[in-house]
Design a protein around this motif. Structure first.
Motif, PDB file in Angstrom:
ATOM      1  N   ARG A  61      12.009  16.637   0.676  1.00 50.74           N
ATOM      2  CA  ARG A  61      13.129  16.415  -0.403  1.00 50.74           C
ATOM      3  C   ARG A  61      12.716  15.076  -0.803  1.00 50.74           C
ATOM      4  O   ARG A  61      12.999  14.745  -2.116  1.00 50.74           O
ATOM      5  N   ARG A  62      12.213  14.136   0.014  1.00 47.06           N
ATOM      6  CA  ARG A  62      11.795  12.672  -0.470  1.00 47.06           C
ATOM      7  C   ARG A  62      10.604  12.675  -1.068  1.00 47.06           C
ATOM      8  O   ARG A  62      10.342  12.090  -2.147  1.00 47.06           O
ATOM      9  N   ALA A  63       9.721  13.311  -0.388  1.00 53.29           N
ATOM     10  CA  ALA A  63       7.905  12.880  -0.804  1.00 53.29           C
ATOM     11  C   ALA A  63       7.368  14.293  -0.637  1.00 53.29           C
ATOM     12  O   ALA A  63       6.617  14.287   0.148  1.00 53.29           O
ATOM     13  N   ALA A  67      13.258  17.345   5.418  1.00 45.20           N
ATOM     14  CA  ALA A  67      13.904  16.070   4.919  1.00 45.20           C
ATOM     15  C   ALA A  67      12.888  15.119   4.146  1.00 45.20           C
ATOM     16  O   ALA A  67      12.827  14.753   2.962  1.00 45.20           O
TER      17      ALA A  67
END
Length: 443
Positions: free
Chosen positions: A166-168, A163
């Protein structure tokens, strides 16, 4: 199948990447070969002597450049885990199901293996085998188990780090790498080697994170020239650390505790694999490689867990043979010793494969619909990790083996559903939870 087709199938979940499976199977074989060459057995007037044949040997350094495959294994673990999680989520699965399946897949075969080893150690002591020799056998058996504990931790945390990716993506991997380097710097500055064991988390998590970049296609999308430059730069920096004395040129010495040099090894291996991915995929579909990966892939954990007991049994049998016949065993690293290594390696591989063939059913057992409780899954992973760490720190004895079996069994129980959990499972199509759990376990 081209790289573009491989990326498409990975994204849509239409096919497994047999090339990646093939490389992972080769990594398992590489570990077995490396550990086999480390076994040294001699018989003195005081009795048998079991030692690491690579200690102080010149040959281990160049060999480590070929057989230090753990960085690549964790990269592939990240690739496979990220891909498996994404596919299962596309089918309606959850991160909790992924974690439960991983705990089940890794812990279940370990319970049986550790239990058998504990019984064998007890039998040896009861039949008059000197306790110091039994202690050495237990210590040697426990050493490779670090992988089980660390890989379990990395796979349990994979949904969280996926996760974050996917964000950073760049910030996440940069923080892991920077922390690993900082741990090495603190260890070198203070002289406290124990600090290095923090990198059991940061180094391997960073390599797993690199596997996410491989899985989402970012690495393959780079130009061929860029990947060559990145891989060559990693090798150049790694070489400079050897020359300046920052890290040992023996890559095996850099694994206990792990150092940031392994990150450079992982980058170099990943770039090379990306460059050769089409070719490796074609090789993997040839008859012999295909049979090899078909055999190893569903039995990888069984092979890893049993190759060391096989080696210890062979070492003990060699000592007994020498003592009963009077035939002197060749000195480790001598010419005579190297002449016997081909037969030694063939025997290790054959016996380990035979055991894997017999016991693979344990690893292949499917997990029931997993628990919904994140707390129970966290407790399961924590207990499983504690059980392995106990064997590493205290040593493998009949007592510690029994304790580890109890703890690992508790870990499995916590990862399974309670009746209340199953009854309260959210509405889905019939069998979808069990199906998604099985799909995650296969990957």
């Amino acid at each position: 199948m081209s790289i573009a087709e491989l990326r498409s199938s990975t994204t849509t979940g239409t096919a497994r990447d047999t090339g990646i499976d093939f490389v992972r199977a080769l990594c398992v074989l590489g570990v077995v070969v490396l550990h086999s060459l480390m076994v040294g057995v001699t018989v003195t007037e005081a009795g048998p002597l079991f030692a690491n044949a690579s200690d102080g040997a010149a040959w281990i350094t160049p060999l480590s450049w070929v057989l230090q495959v753990m960085p690549l294994f964790f990269v592939i673990g990240g690739f496979a885990g990220y891909t498996s999680l994404r596919r299962a989520q596309q089918r309606g699965g959850t991160a909790k199901e992924f974690v439960a399946a991983r705990i089940h897949r890794l812990v279940l075969p370990a319970v049986f293996t550790i239990g058998v080893v504990g019984v064998v150690l007890t039998v040896l002591l009861d039949n008059g085998v000197p306790s110091d020799l039994v202690a050495i056998a237990g210590y040697r058996y426990g050493q490779p188990l670090w992988f089980l504990g660390v890989f379990l931790l990395c796979q349990v945390l994979l949904p969280l780090f996926a996760a974050a990716h996917r964000r950073a993506p760049w910030i996440t991997i940069a923080l892991l790498i920077a922390t690993a380097v900082a741990v090495d710097a603190a260890r070198n500055a203070t002289g406290i080697d124990g600090l290095g064991f923090m990198n059991l988390a940061f180094v391997w998590l960073a390599l797993q994170q690199l596997g996410f970049f491989f899985a989402d296609g970012r690495i393959d999308s780079l130009s061929r020239r860029t990947r060559i430059v990145i891989g060559a730069s990693a090798v150049a920096v790694l070489t400079s650390t050897f020359i300046t004395g920052v890290y040992s040129p023996d890559l095996i010495a850099n694994i206990n505790p792990p150092t940031a040099s392994l990150l450079l090894v992982g980058v170099a291996h990943t770039m090379l694999l990306s460059l050769m991915r089409d070719r490796v995929a074609r090789w993997s579909r040839l008859p012999l490689p295909s049979r090899f990966l078909t055999f190893v892939t569903p039995r990888a954990m069984t092979i890893y867990l049993w190759h060391m007991p096989v080696l210890l049994a062979m070492a003990g049998a060699s000592a007994v043979f020498a003592m009963t016949t009077g035939i002197e065993l060749p000195e480790p690293s001598s010419i005579g010793w190297w002449m016997t290594r081909p037969l030694w390696l063939v025997t290790v591989v054959a016996l380990t494969a035979g055991i894997a063939l017999l016991l693979a059913g344990i690893e292949a057992r499917r997990i029931p619909t997993p628990t919904r409780s994140a707390g129970r899954l966290f407790a399961a992973s924590a207990i499983g990790t504690v059980a392995i760490v106990g064997l590493l720190v205290i040593g493998t004895t009949p007592l510690t083996a029994m304790i580890a079996v109890v703890l690992l069994t508790a870990s499995l129980r916590l990862a399974r559903p309670r009746h209340a959990d199953s009854a309260a499972w959210p509405s889905r199509s019939p069998g979808s939870a069990a199906t998604s759990a099985r799909a995650m376990q296969k990957a």
